[in-house]
Write an enzyme that holds these catalytic residues in place. Structure first.
Site, PDB file in Angstrom:
ATOM      1  N   GLY A  74       8.999   0.136   5.136  1.00  0.00           N
ATOM      2  CA  GLY A  74       9.707  -1.172   5.333  1.00  0.00           C
ATOM      3  C   GLY A  74       9.439  -2.148   4.275  1.00  0.00           C
ATOM      4  O   GLY A  74       8.597  -1.995   3.499  1.00  0.00           O
ATOM      5  N   THR A  78       7.419  -5.160  -4.019  1.00  0.00           N
ATOM      6  CA  THR A  78       5.838  -4.942  -4.038  1.00  0.00           C
ATOM      7  C   THR A  78       5.336  -4.734  -5.488  1.00  0.00           C
ATOM      8  O   THR A  78       5.979  -3.910  -5.879  1.00  0.00           O
ATOM      9  CB  THR A  78       5.164  -4.869  -2.663  1.00  0.00           C
ATOM     10  OG1 THR A  78       3.773  -5.272  -2.857  1.00  0.00           O
ATOM     11  CG2 THR A  78       4.797  -3.223  -2.901  1.00  0.00           C
ATOM     12  N   TYR A  79       4.283  -5.051  -5.910  1.00  0.00           N
ATOM     13  CA  TYR A  79       3.756  -4.600  -7.063  1.00  0.00           C
ATOM     14  C   TYR A  79       2.312  -3.798  -6.783  1.00  0.00           C
ATOM     15  O   TYR A  79       1.478  -4.267  -5.788  1.00  0.00           O
ATOM     16  CB  TYR A  79       3.316  -5.774  -8.061  1.00  0.00           C
ATOM     17  CG  TYR A  79       2.367  -5.440  -9.009  1.00  0.00           C
ATOM     18  CD1 TYR A  79       3.094  -4.774 -10.298  1.00  0.00           C
ATOM     19  CD2 TYR A  79       1.140  -5.694  -9.059  1.00  0.00           C
ATOM     20  CE1 TYR A  79       2.125  -4.313 -11.219  1.00  0.00           C
ATOM     21  CE2 TYR A  79       0.392  -5.376 -10.289  1.00  0.00           C
ATOM     22  CZ  TYR A  79       0.599  -4.658 -11.249  1.00  0.00           C
ATOM     23  OH  TYR A  79      -0.012  -4.134 -12.285  1.00  0.00           O
ATOM     24  N   ILE A 148       2.103  -5.793   3.406  1.00  0.00           N
ATOM     25  CA  ILE A 148       2.454  -4.700   4.233  1.00  0.00           C
ATOM     26  C   ILE A 148       3.705  -4.126   4.372  1.00  0.00           C
ATOM     27  O   ILE A 148       4.549  -4.899   4.662  1.00  0.00           O
ATOM     28  CB  ILE A 148       1.650  -5.096   5.595  1.00  0.00           C
ATOM     29  CG1 ILE A 148       0.294  -5.586   5.499  1.00  0.00           C
ATOM     30  CG2 ILE A 148       1.900  -4.049   6.661  1.00  0.00           C
ATOM     31  CD1 ILE A 148      -0.370  -6.170   6.838  1.00  0.00           C
ATOM     32  N   GLY A 149       3.966  -2.918   4.224  1.00  0.00           N
ATOM     33  CA  GLY A 149       5.094  -2.148   4.605  1.00  0.00           C
ATOM     34  C   GLY A 149       4.974  -0.802   5.210  1.00  0.00           C
ATOM     35  O   GLY A 149       4.103   0.105   4.705  1.00  0.00           O
ATOM     36  N   PHE A 161      -1.038  -0.864   3.664  1.00  0.00           N
ATOM     37  CA  PHE A 161      -1.195  -2.218   2.952  1.00  0.00           C
ATOM     38  C   PHE A 161      -1.582  -2.243   1.620  1.00  0.00           C
ATOM     39  O   PHE A 161      -2.206  -1.271   1.077  1.00  0.00           O
ATOM     40  CB  PHE A 161      -2.289  -2.977   3.935  1.00  0.00           C
ATOM     41  CG  PHE A 161      -3.486  -2.418   3.880  1.00  0.00           C
ATOM     42  CD1 PHE A 161      -4.548  -2.734   2.773  1.00  0.00           C
ATOM     43  CD2 PHE A 161      -3.969  -1.578   4.829  1.00  0.00           C
ATOM     44  CE1 PHE A 161      -5.714  -2.277   2.984  1.00  0.00           C
ATOM     45  CE2 PHE A 161      -5.034  -0.896   5.066  1.00  0.00           C
ATOM     46  CZ  PHE A 161      -6.125  -1.270   4.131  1.00  0.00           C
ATOM     47  N   CYS A 178       8.210  -9.753  -2.260  1.00  0.00           N
ATOM     48  CA  CYS A 178       8.680  -9.673  -0.769  1.00  0.00           C
ATOM     49  C   CYS A 178       9.560 -10.430  -0.333  1.00  0.00           C
ATOM     50  O   CYS A 178       9.733 -10.861   0.800  1.00  0.00           O
ATOM     51  CB  CYS A 178       7.135 -10.550  -0.046  1.00  0.00           C
ATOM     52  SG  CYS A 178       5.587  -9.982  -0.638  1.00  0.00           S
TER      53      CYS A 178
END
Length: 211
Positions: A74, A78-79, A148-149, A161, A178
């Site tokens: 989800g 992000t990096y 967090i995904g 995370f 994000c």
């Protein structure tokens, strides 16, 4: 929080796509009760990962040379890179909880860990209609320090995370992190003036009851 001890697995720098293959195998083992709940701590070479809802306009310019990889978690873009501690959580959810419930627990454990690292932090509730504020934010400066995904399949979580510890923050400014154009990413060293990956690994393991 209820106790939830985890088995700790640790690696250094692991290619993102190879890590995804291993994580899938760990998830299958957990679904079959062939392994206990697990926290896998590692880092990745520089890479941007994107979720299904990431807008094309949020991607970095290809000229920067950092790969962009779609992912099944989800969340949005992000990096990952050296100096960032990634924690993949392969956990069987309890009958009375869903993945969002567990993400709230993950956020609170990370807030506890950051306090031990000298960074006052907080989780945030998402206002109606806003981009999800999943993650952890610094309390004093309002910057985002943990992304967090996560997702769940057959009641087992995957992904997790990413805590910025002492790495270069420049790549975060090459794209829209994000899904939030105004977000400012930060790190433990940037906020506290000190910190190391070794210390972060120890503190995170303690916060997640992992050994």
């Amino acid at each position: 929080m209820r106790q939830r001890p985890l088995t700790l697995v640790q690696d250094e720098l692991v290619d993102y796509e190879k890590a995804m293959e291993r994580m899938a195998a760990l998830v299958e083992e957990r679904q079959d009760d062939a392994r206990p709940d697990t926290l896998w701590l590692l880092s990745h070479p520089s890479v941007f990962t994107i979720g299904k809802r990431t807008l094309q306009s949020h991607l970095p310019d290809p000229s920067h040379g950092i790969p962009v990889v779609p992912t099944g978690r989800g969340g949005q873009l992000t990096y990952h890179g050296p100096g960032q501690l990634v924690g993949y959580l392969i956990v069987k959810l309890r009958p009375d909880e869903g993945v969002v419930d567990y993400i709230r627990e993950v956020e609170l454990r990370l807030v506890e860990a950051l306090a031990a690292l000298g960074v006052p932090a907080e989780r945030r509730d998402t206002p109606p209609g806003s981009e999800l504020l999943t993650g952890v934010w610094t309390r004093e400066t309002g910057r985002k320090i943990v992304s967090i995904g996560m997702r769940a399949s057959r009641s087992v979580t995957s992904h997790g995370f990413a805590l910025n510890v002492d790495g270069d923050l420049t790549p975060w400014r090459l794209a829209v992190a994000c899904g939030m154009p105004d977000v400012e990413m930060t790190s433990v060293v940037h906020e506290a003036g000190h910190g190391s990956m070794d210390e972060a690994r120890r503190v995170i393991a303690d916060a997640f009851e992992a050994s």
